[in-house]
Every structure is written in C-alpha cells, then in structure tokens.
Design an enzyme around this catalytic site. Structure first.
Site, mmCIF file in Angstrom:
data_model
loop_
_atom_site.group_PDB
_atom_site.id
_atom_site.type_symbol
_atom_site.label_atom_id
_atom_site.label_comp_id
_atom_site.label_asym_id
_atom_site.label_seq_id
_atom_site.Cartn_x
_atom_site.Cartn_y
_atom_site.Cartn_z
ATOM 1 N N HIS A 284 0.703 -1.331 0.047
ATOM 2 C CA HIS A 284 -0.108 0.122 0.066
ATOM 3 C C HIS A 284 0.962 1.167 0.267
ATOM 4 C CE1 HIS A 284 -3.667 2.002 1.985
ATOM 5 N NE2 HIS A 284 -3.160 3.057 1.088
ATOM 6 N N LYS B 176 -9.123 -0.939 -6.233
ATOM 7 C CA LYS B 176 -9.125 -0.236 -4.910
ATOM 8 C C LYS B 176 -10.606 0.444 -4.855
ATOM 9 C CE LYS B 176 -7.832 1.925 -1.055
ATOM 10 N NZ LYS B 176 -6.773 2.956 -1.071
ATOM 11 N N ASP C 144 0.901 2.532 3.805
ATOM 12 C CA ASP C 144 0.178 3.772 3.396
ATOM 13 C C ASP C 144 0.939 4.909 3.235
ATOM 14 O OD1 ASP C 144 -1.919 5.214 2.410
ATOM 15 O OD2 ASP C 144 -2.853 5.101 4.228
HETATM 16 O O1 DOR Z 1 -4.087 9.938 4.608
HETATM 17 C C1 DOR Z 1 -4.533 9.403 3.674
HETATM 18 N N1 DOR Z 1 -3.667 9.900 2.494
HETATM 19 N N2 DOR Z 1 -5.160 8.477 3.311
HETATM 20 C C2 DOR Z 1 -5.530 8.403 2.199
HETATM 21 O O2 DOR Z 1 -6.311 7.309 2.090
HETATM 22 C C3 DOR Z 1 -5.015 8.591 0.941
HETATM 23 C C4 DOR Z 1 -3.887 9.138 1.398
HETATM 24 C C5 DOR Z 1 -3.166 10.028 0.139
HETATM 25 O O3 DOR Z 1 -3.114 9.399 -1.132
HETATM 26 O O4 DOR Z 1 -2.763 11.105 0.466
HETATM 27 ZN ZN ZN Z 2 -6.852 4.765 2.328
HETATM 28 ZN ZN ZN Z 3 -3.633 4.827 1.056
#
Ligand code: DOR
Ligand code: ZN
Ligand code: ZN
Length: 397
Positions: free
Chosen positions: A57, A140, A266
């Site tokens: 991710h 997604k 993430d």
């Molecule tokens: O904090 C986040 N940033 N959550 C997300 O789901 C997307 C991500 C982003 O792409 O900046």
């Molecule tokens: Zn997310």
């Molecule tokens: Zn994300």
C-alpha cells in the site's frame, strides 16, 4: 551474474538458520552450507537475511502529483527501508481508472528501483474498465473521501463492483466498514481492508472474518497516537486519523492473536509547504520507517521476527498472489533484505530519500535497521547508498 550471501542467519521455512544463499539469474538458486564460487560475495556475518519486504500500500503519486513523490524517489525510499516490492495506489492525477491510464502508469513506473505492481481504481462509471483490466493486484474501492477524487457514493455501483470476481482493497472507516462487509458477504473473492485503525473497526471485521477477508494495519497507527497530533499538527494527520492508546493496544493485541494479515505503510507523502497550508492534505510517508520501527519492536520483545515476516512478506505475497515473492526458498526471486538488529540510529528528515523529506518519526531512536536491500539479485541499497538498478513489474500466480 551470480551472488553468494554468506555467514548470515537466514529466515527460511519459518525459522532462522545458518546457511548461505546462492543467487543466479535473479533467483535464489541454492540454500546451502557450501561456499560456492560467485561473481560477487556479501559477507553478512552477524546479520539476518529476510525475504524482501513487500509494501502492499503506497502512493507514489505519478502521474500528476510528482511534486510530492514519483516512482524514482518513492522506490529509492522503499529500497532504503528494506522494501523490495511495492503495490501502488490509483489516486493519482489522472486516477488509474482506465486500461489506457494503467498502460501509461506502467511506462512511468519503469524507473522504479524496486519491483512494483498496481492497484486499479474504481468509480461509479468504470465497471467495463475493471472487467477488462489485467495483471493488477486488486481494484481499490474508496468508500470515503481522500486525496484525489476517487470515491463511490452510489450504492448500485458499489454492489456491481463488489460482485466482480477480483480482489478488492477497501478504504473504509467506521460505518462504511459494516457496509463493505455486507456488500461483500456473498463474494468468494478477496476483501482486503486497508489501514484498520480502531478497536471498534477491528472487532467488527474480526467478527465477520472469513478466509477471504484480510486486515491491514499501518505502522503510524501502531507507533503513534492522538498525543502526537498535538505535537506535530498536520504532519501527524492522515486518514484514518491517529487514535487513542486503547485503540493502539487493540491493534497490537490483534497482531498477537493472529487476527491481522499485513502491515503496510500507506506511504502518502505531501510536501512540507502543503502541510503548512490551512487546508492541508492528509497522509504521511512511511516506506523508510516501517522496517526499523518493527525491528525496534522485535528488539523490545513486542513482536517476533517470524510474525514480522508473515505480516510483511509472506502474507502480502499470498493475498495478492505475487509470483516468486515473499519467501527465501530455492526457485524464488532473489528479493532479500539484510538487517542489523544491533544497529541503533535516529530517524532523520535530512537523510530520507522520499521527495517530501519529512517523517512523523523524525528524531526517534530505533534499534534494528536494514543495511542491504537486494532486488532480483542486484544490490539496490547498501548502507546509505542507492545503486542504479531497475525493478520489474510483479507477475501474478
Ligand atoms: O491519509 C491518507 N492519504 N489517506 C488516504 O487514504 C489517501 C492518502 C493520500 O493519498 O494522500
Ligand atoms: Zn486509504
Ligand atoms: Zn492509502
């Protein structure tokens, strides 16, 4: 090209053993006691060799948002963090919601120094594109508003997408998780819940957990909590947000009880300037800190190496069906991360490879770091230096 990694402890078949790894033609050819001749030898005495970390991710921001990151900078950050494969998210500009755009993203990703794959985006209108897309890790589904415009509010569209025979990665929080579980209850395909962050969400998914339902946790939810938001402001703001200690404890508990399937970063970089704006964007970078944070947790007795490898190597490879990845075994790809469990360093914004050049973990002292990262048999990261090599797109089983 052949490579011998010798004198290390290697993690194979669920345990650490003393063996050498002989690499030939990008693959692990032999796990052996022999000192085989090779073009290149790495003496990994007092180090441990893990399967390369798979980060399922990341947001590498290309195309369209390359002021924040691109496949080159993001992949260098990944390599320096011991990551050998990344799966990139579709909320770029334009978003990856057509086969044509995916083709363009494939071209852009060729500069990546680690291996890569893609999650495909969904909208209420692109169902035909989803049906036609090939060789992606998942589709997604954004059920909440995040960076970019990818969100589906239309229940009929959600139903249609959930009924497709493809792995779904889901951005949902709170009540939306319930809805996703409901929508997905009859599907046999995989439902992967991204960045589960609260005790309540966790319990809800665990109660409904079948063998096609998976839970991902992000490191910031394991190592930061609401208090950090007070100290760091927008630099500790992401979606889902940081939670209270009680939630954090529940996440660790769930890891201990084998309820969690993966840890993924993430990695969502935004520039310092953007984070200082009044309407700052949400997200924090993470590729360079996931492994040191987890190794430090191993040193603190919070996590076993075996669990770390399951969460960050074996399970992502299995869930997303990544061919030849996730295990140190003969015939598998030579994606390897050499770690030094005794190395102690501070996370330092100035030495980061991510384009955004900041981390919510800046200043934190951690014990246990990756020192060498090997991608397809090539050393890509070596004690602070990045080599010019190219990753490859993953293949699927
Ligand atoms: O904090 C986040 N940033 N959550 C997300 O789901 C997307 C991500 C982003 O792409 O900046
Ligand atoms: Zn997310
Ligand atoms: Zn994300």
């Amino acid at each position: 090209m052949t490579l011998l990694i010798k004198n290390a402890k290697i993690f194979t078949k669920g345990t650490l053993i003393n063996k050498n790894i002989f690499v030939e033609n990008e693959k692990i050819r032999k796990i052996t006691n022999q000192n085989l001749m090779a073009d290149k030898v790495i003496n990994a005495k007092n180090k441990i060799v893990l399967p390369g970390i798979i980060d399922s991710h990341v947001h590498f921001r290309e195309p369209g948002l390359t002021g924040k990151e691109d496949f080159y900078s993001g992949s260098r950050a990944a390599a320096s963090g011991g990551i050998t494969t990344i799966l990139d998210m579709p909320n770029t500009n334009p978003p990856t919601t057509t086969v044509e755009r995916l083709k363009e993203k494939r071209r852009l990703a060729k500069k990546s120094v680690v291996n890569y794959g893609f999650h495909f985006g969904s909208t209420s209108e692109n169902i035909e594109e989803i049906k036609n897309v090939k060789n992606v890790a998942s589709v997604k589904i954004y059920m909440e508003k995040t960076t970019g415009d990818l969100i589906i509010n239309d229940d009929e569209a959600l139903k249609r997408i959930f009924s497709l025979p493809i792995t779904k990665t889901i951005h949902a929080e709170g009540g939306q998780i319930k809805k996703a579980l409901e929508l997905g209850k009859d599907t046999l395909s995989r439902l992967y819940f991204c960045h589960v962050s609260s005790k309540e969400e966790l319990n809800l998914i665990i109660e409904n957990k079948k063998n096609n339902v998976f839970i991902e946790i992000a490191p910031h939810h394991l190592f930061l909590s609401e208090q950090d938001k007070e100290k760091q402001g927008s630099f500790a703001e992401m979606k889902p947000s940081l939670k209270v200690k009680e939630d954090q404890i529940a996440l660790w508990e769930a890891i201990k009880n084998n309820r969690v399937d993966t840890i993924a970063t993430d990695h969502a970089p935004h520039t310092v300037e953007e984070k200082h704006q009044i309407n700052y964007p949400y997200g924090v970078p993470g590729c360079e800190t996931i492994l040191p944070l987890l190794l430090n947790a191993v040193n603190d007795g919070l996590l076993e190496i075996k669990k770390l490898v399951q969460l960050c190597c074996e399970n992502p490879a299995k869930i997303f069906k990544l061919k030849g990845k996730g295990f140190i075994e003969e015939g598998f790809d030579a994606d390897l991360t050499i770690i030094d469990m005794d190395l102690e360093k501070e996370v330092n914004n100035d030495s980061l490879f991510t384009k955004c050049k900041w981390s919510p973990f800046n200043g934190m002292s951690l014990k246990g770091w990756p020192v060498i990262t090997i991608v397809n048999g090539n050393v890509v990261y070596n004690n602070g230096n990045i080599e010019h090599v190219r990753g490859k797109e993953v293949e699927y089983n």
